[in-house]
Design a protein around this motif. Structure first.
Motif, PDB file in Angstrom:
ATOM      1  N   GLU A 165      50.417  54.104  37.973  1.00  0.00           N
ATOM      2  CA  GLU A 165      51.115  53.594  36.063  1.00  0.00           C
ATOM      3  C   GLU A 165      50.337  52.360  35.546  1.00  0.00           C
ATOM      4  O   GLU A 165      51.495  51.363  35.656  1.00  0.00           O
ATOM      5  CB  GLU A 165      52.139  53.700  36.388  1.00  0.00           C
ATOM      6  CG  GLU A 165      52.957  55.387  36.736  1.00  0.00           C
ATOM      7  CD  GLU A 165      54.195  55.908  36.312  1.00  0.00           C
ATOM      8  OE1 GLU A 165      55.215  55.298  35.435  1.00  0.00           O
ATOM      9  OE2 GLU A 165      55.494  56.748  36.975  1.00  0.00           O
ATOM     10  N   PRO A 166      49.005  52.223  35.765  1.00  0.00           N
ATOM     11  CA  PRO A 166      48.566  50.834  35.029  1.00  0.00           C
ATOM     12  C   PRO A 166      48.945  51.025  33.736  1.00  0.00           C
ATOM     13  O   PRO A 166      48.510  49.158  33.265  1.00  0.00           O
ATOM     14  CB  PRO A 166      47.135  51.019  35.744  1.00  0.00           C
ATOM     15  CG  PRO A 166      46.726  52.638  35.644  1.00  0.00           C
ATOM     16  CD  PRO A 166      48.128  53.104  35.963  1.00  0.00           C
ATOM     17  N   THR A 167      48.936  51.752  33.066  1.00  0.00           N
ATOM     18  CA  THR A 167      49.267  51.241  31.842  1.00  0.00           C
ATOM     19  C   THR A 167      50.190  50.797  31.119  1.00  0.00           C
ATOM     20  O   THR A 167      50.838  51.277  30.167  1.00  0.00           O
ATOM     21  CB  THR A 167      47.962  52.008  30.782  1.00  0.00           C
ATOM     22  OG1 THR A 167      48.948  54.082  30.865  1.00  0.00           O
ATOM     23  CG2 THR A 167      47.062  51.817  30.662  1.00  0.00           C
ATOM     24  N   THR A 168      52.007  51.184  31.738  1.00  0.00           N
ATOM     25  CA  THR A 168      52.991  50.998  31.962  1.00  0.00           C
ATOM     26  C   THR A 168      53.186  49.787  31.584  1.00  0.00           C
ATOM     27  O   THR A 168      53.070  48.709  31.399  1.00  0.00           O
ATOM     28  CB  THR A 168      53.409  50.566  32.998  1.00  0.00           C
ATOM     29  OG1 THR A 168      54.085  52.332  33.605  1.00  0.00           O
ATOM     30  CG2 THR A 168      54.932  50.481  32.955  1.00  0.00           C
ATOM     31  N   GLY A 169      53.527  49.446  29.739  1.00  0.00           N
ATOM     32  CA  GLY A 169      54.579  48.703  28.554  1.00  0.00           C
ATOM     33  C   GLY A 169      53.132  48.377  27.699  1.00  0.00           C
ATOM     34  O   GLY A 169      53.236  47.268  27.198  1.00  0.00           O
ATOM     35  N   LEU A 170      52.384  48.370  27.977  1.00  0.00           N
ATOM     36  CA  LEU A 170      50.864  47.840  27.244  1.00  0.00           C
ATOM     37  C   LEU A 170      50.653  48.895  25.490  1.00  0.00           C
ATOM     38  O   LEU A 170      51.175  50.051  25.847  1.00  0.00           O
ATOM     39  CB  LEU A 170      49.723  48.407  28.453  1.00  0.00           C
ATOM     40  CG  LEU A 170      49.027  47.768  29.578  1.00  0.00           C
ATOM     41  CD1 LEU A 170      47.603  47.967  29.699  1.00  0.00           C
ATOM     42  CD2 LEU A 170      49.718  46.069  29.411  1.00  0.00           C
ATOM     43  N   ASP A 171      50.205  47.936  24.665  1.00  0.00           N
ATOM     44  CA  ASP A 171      50.790  48.954  24.081  1.00  0.00           C
ATOM     45  C   ASP A 171      48.545  49.288  24.052  1.00  0.00           C
ATOM     46  O   ASP A 171      48.374  48.724  24.598  1.00  0.00           O
ATOM     47  CB  ASP A 171      49.697  47.663  22.542  1.00  0.00           C
ATOM     48  CG  ASP A 171      49.135  46.322  22.924  1.00  0.00           C
ATOM     49  OD1 ASP A 171      47.785  46.526  22.802  1.00  0.00           O
ATOM     50  OD2 ASP A 171      48.821  45.352  22.829  1.00  0.00           O
ATOM     51  N   PRO A 172      49.101  50.290  22.874  1.00  0.00           N
ATOM     52  CA  PRO A 172      47.056  51.525  22.742  1.00  0.00           C
ATOM     53  C   PRO A 172      45.756  50.565  22.996  1.00  0.00           C
ATOM     54  O   PRO A 172      45.457  51.403  23.389  1.00  0.00           O
ATOM     55  CB  PRO A 172      47.825  51.498  20.866  1.00  0.00           C
ATOM     56  CG  PRO A 172      48.965  51.703  20.517  1.00  0.00           C
ATOM     57  CD  PRO A 172      49.743  50.525  21.476  1.00  0.00           C
ATOM     58  N   GLN A 173      46.124  49.606  22.192  1.00  0.00           N
ATOM     59  CA  GLN A 173      44.818  48.599  22.631  1.00  0.00           C
ATOM     60  C   GLN A 173      44.338  48.057  23.769  1.00  0.00           C
ATOM     61  O   GLN A 173      43.140  48.524  24.460  1.00  0.00           O
ATOM     62  CB  GLN A 173      44.793  47.252  21.774  1.00  0.00           C
ATOM     63  CG  GLN A 173      43.524  46.715  21.558  1.00  0.00           C
ATOM     64  CD  GLN A 173      41.861  48.072  21.529  1.00  0.00           C
ATOM     65  OE1 GLN A 173      41.984  48.638  20.709  1.00  0.00           O
ATOM     66  NE2 GLN A 173      40.899  48.054  22.436  1.00  0.00           N
ATOM     67  N   ALA A 174      45.811  47.011  24.981  1.00  0.00           N
ATOM     68  CA  ALA A 174      45.440  46.317  26.085  1.00  0.00           C
ATOM     69  C   ALA A 174      45.752  48.546  26.365  1.00  0.00           C
ATOM     70  O   ALA A 174      44.848  47.812  27.939  1.00  0.00           O
ATOM     71  CB  ALA A 174      46.475  46.020  26.079  1.00  0.00           C
ATOM     72  N   ARG A 175      46.253  49.158  26.158  1.00  0.00           N
ATOM     73  CA  ARG A 175      45.699  50.748  27.310  1.00  0.00           C
ATOM     74  C   ARG A 175      44.251  50.840  27.198  1.00  0.00           C
ATOM     75  O   ARG A 175      43.434  51.586  27.984  1.00  0.00           O
ATOM     76  CB  ARG A 175      46.397  52.321  26.935  1.00  0.00           C
ATOM     77  CG  ARG A 175      47.889  51.724  26.911  1.00  0.00           C
ATOM     78  CD  ARG A 175      48.735  53.330  26.131  1.00  0.00           C
ATOM     79  NE  ARG A 175      48.371  54.617  27.100  1.00  0.00           N
ATOM     80  CZ  ARG A 175      48.585  55.252  26.740  1.00  0.00           C
ATOM     81  NH1 ARG A 175      47.915  55.833  25.553  1.00  0.00           N
ATOM     82  NH2 ARG A 175      48.562  56.189  27.805  1.00  0.00           N
ATOM     83  N   ILE A 176      43.350  51.188  26.367  1.00  0.00           N
ATOM     84  CA  ILE A 176      42.649  51.153  26.296  1.00  0.00           C
ATOM     85  C   ILE A 176      41.276  50.262  27.044  1.00  0.00           C
ATOM     86  O   ILE A 176      40.281  51.587  27.183  1.00  0.00           O
ATOM     87  CB  ILE A 176      41.889  51.855  24.636  1.00  0.00           C
ATOM     88  CG1 ILE A 176      42.375  52.525  23.564  1.00  0.00           C
ATOM     89  CG2 ILE A 176      39.745  51.301  24.363  1.00  0.00           C
ATOM     90  CD1 ILE A 176      41.907  51.913  22.047  1.00  0.00           C
ATOM     91  N   GLU A 177      41.369  49.453  27.166  1.00  0.00           N
ATOM     92  CA  GLU A 177      41.079  48.072  27.387  1.00  0.00           C
ATOM     93  C   GLU A 177      40.865  49.090  29.122  1.00  0.00           C
ATOM     94  O   GLU A 177      39.934  48.594  29.645  1.00  0.00           O
ATOM     95  CB  GLU A 177      41.526  47.397  26.766  1.00  0.00           C
ATOM     96  CG  GLU A 177      41.120  46.322  26.587  1.00  0.00           C
ATOM     97  CD  GLU A 177      42.032  44.585  26.342  1.00  0.00           C
ATOM     98  OE1 GLU A 177      42.256  44.496  26.956  1.00  0.00           O
ATOM     99  OE2 GLU A 177      41.500  44.325  25.050  1.00  0.00           O
ATOM    100  N   VAL A 178      42.371  48.824  29.327  1.00  0.00           N
ATOM    101  CA  VAL A 178      42.223  49.167  31.006  1.00  0.00           C
ATOM    102  C   VAL A 178      41.523  51.011  31.615  1.00  0.00           C
ATOM    103  O   VAL A 178      40.844  51.004  32.474  1.00  0.00           O
ATOM    104  CB  VAL A 178      43.848  49.553  31.001  1.00  0.00           C
ATOM    105  CG1 VAL A 178      43.840  49.856  32.990  1.00  0.00           C
ATOM    106  CG2 VAL A 178      44.551  48.161  31.412  1.00  0.00           C
ATOM    107  N   TRP A 179      41.815  51.958  30.324  1.00  0.00           N
ATOM    108  CA  TRP A 179      40.890  52.371  30.456  1.00  0.00           C
ATOM    109  C   TRP A 179      39.682  52.566  30.625  1.00  0.00           C
ATOM    110  O   TRP A 179      38.851  52.801  31.636  1.00  0.00           O
ATOM    111  CB  TRP A 179      41.215  53.467  29.525  1.00  0.00           C
ATOM    112  CG  TRP A 179      42.273  54.363  29.213  1.00  0.00           C
ATOM    113  CD1 TRP A 179      43.549  53.818  29.966  1.00  0.00           C
ATOM    114  CD2 TRP A 179      43.062  55.233  28.031  1.00  0.00           C
ATOM    115  NE1 TRP A 179      44.246  55.386  29.141  1.00  0.00           N
ATOM    116  CE2 TRP A 179      44.359  55.793  28.465  1.00  0.00           C
ATOM    117  CE3 TRP A 179      42.332  55.939  27.124  1.00  0.00           C
ATOM    118  CZ2 TRP A 179      45.083  56.363  28.132  1.00  0.00           C
ATOM    119  CZ3 TRP A 179      42.988  56.594  26.549  1.00  0.00           C
ATOM    120  CH2 TRP A 179      44.012  56.809  26.826  1.00  0.00           C
TER     121      TRP A 179
END
Length: 283
Positions: A165-179
């Motif tokens: 669950e690497p994007t738990t608690g991240l905002d949408p922009q941060a999720r895109i960066e992780v993706w």
């Protein structure tokens, strides 16, 4: 490497079962993960995702079944498995007192790599963190902290990485960066096993998706194969393909599992998903 070894899956799970006292968390889980692919394990909270990852990363012993990672049996050769993998948990395991570069140097030293400073500089550049390398990690945004966390996981070039669950608690922009980071890993040949409860995350990233429900895999396939499980909707003669969300809810129902005793939340107090340096037991 023999032809059979080259064609063997990077991860093979057969009949894995696990119980905690009277609670049966995993009930005979089976799947294979092709080398160099992104495999998403999709399920609600309490489905057993983290328990399975902890078994595959040798942090927990299965009650039944077998599993191999990079060709090594997780029960019989845990040391070789740990040398082949890195584990990134639900919350970034960075030292916020240290700078980004110092975090990377620390892990490189723990892995006994030569020239840890050069290793750190290379990863800062690879993950677009060079300008922030000398800043304390406490000043990083959520996306930057997660990118640093993944960079730390890649020190030593493990062929397989588990992202719980690497994007738990991240905002949408941060999720895109992780993706973007995860896609980059796969494009460079790293095998990624990703657990998530976010349907769009699995839809965006995965080559194959397995749906884990009440401790068993109820469906496993590509996104296109899963969508074929439901007929297309007809609206004014316009064909509409079902979304992954439609498939997921049709398969598991609309009642989310809330068993708080499952290891997704209870095994590690929600904070101890760290990485296991090569050949090191987690204390």
């Amino acid at each position: 490497m023999t032809t059979d070894q080259a064609l063997a899956p990077a991860i093979r799970v057969q009949g894995i079962g696990k119980s905690f006292k009277d609670l049966q968390v995993l009930r005979g889980v089976d799947f294979d993960v092709r080398a160099g692919s992104i495999f998403a394990l999709l399920g609600s909270n309490g489905a057993g995702k983290t328990t399975l990852v902890r078994i595959l990363s040798t942090l927990l012993k299965a009650d039944a079944g077998t599993a191999t990672v990079n060709g090594f049996d997780v029960g019989e050769k845990p040391g070789e498995v740990r040398e082949s993998i890195s584990l990134t948990g639900q919350f970034a395991a960075v030292d916020e007192v240290l700078t980004g570069r110092e975090n990377l140097v620390l892990i490189a030293k723990l892995r006994h790599l030569k020239n840890p400073g050069a290793v750190a500089d290379g990863l800062l550049a690879r993950f677009a963190l060079t300008d922030a390398g000398n800043r304390k990690a406490s000043t990083y945004s959520g996306g930057m902290r997660r990118r640093l966390d993944i960079a730390m996981s890649l020190i030593g070039n493990p062929p397989i990485i588990f992202l719980d669950e690497p994007t738990t608690g991240l905002d949408p922009q941060a999720r895109i960066e992780v993706w973007q980071t995860i896609r980059q890993l796969a494009s460079q040949g790293t095998t990624v096993l990703l657990t998530t409860q976010y349907l769009d995350e699995a839809e965006q990233l995965a080559d194959r998706i397995a749906i884990l429900h009440k401790g068993t895999i109820i469906q496993n396939g590509t996104l296109a194969e899963l969508k074929q499980l439901l007929p297309p909707a007809q609206v004014e003669y316009i064909e509409k393909q079902p979304s992954l969300e439609d498939v997921f809810l049709a398969l598991v129902g609309d009642t989310a599992e809330t068993d708080s005793t499952e290891a997704d939340s209870a095994d590690d107090d929600g904070r101890t998903h760290g990485r296991v340096p090569a050949g090191k037991e987690k204390q």
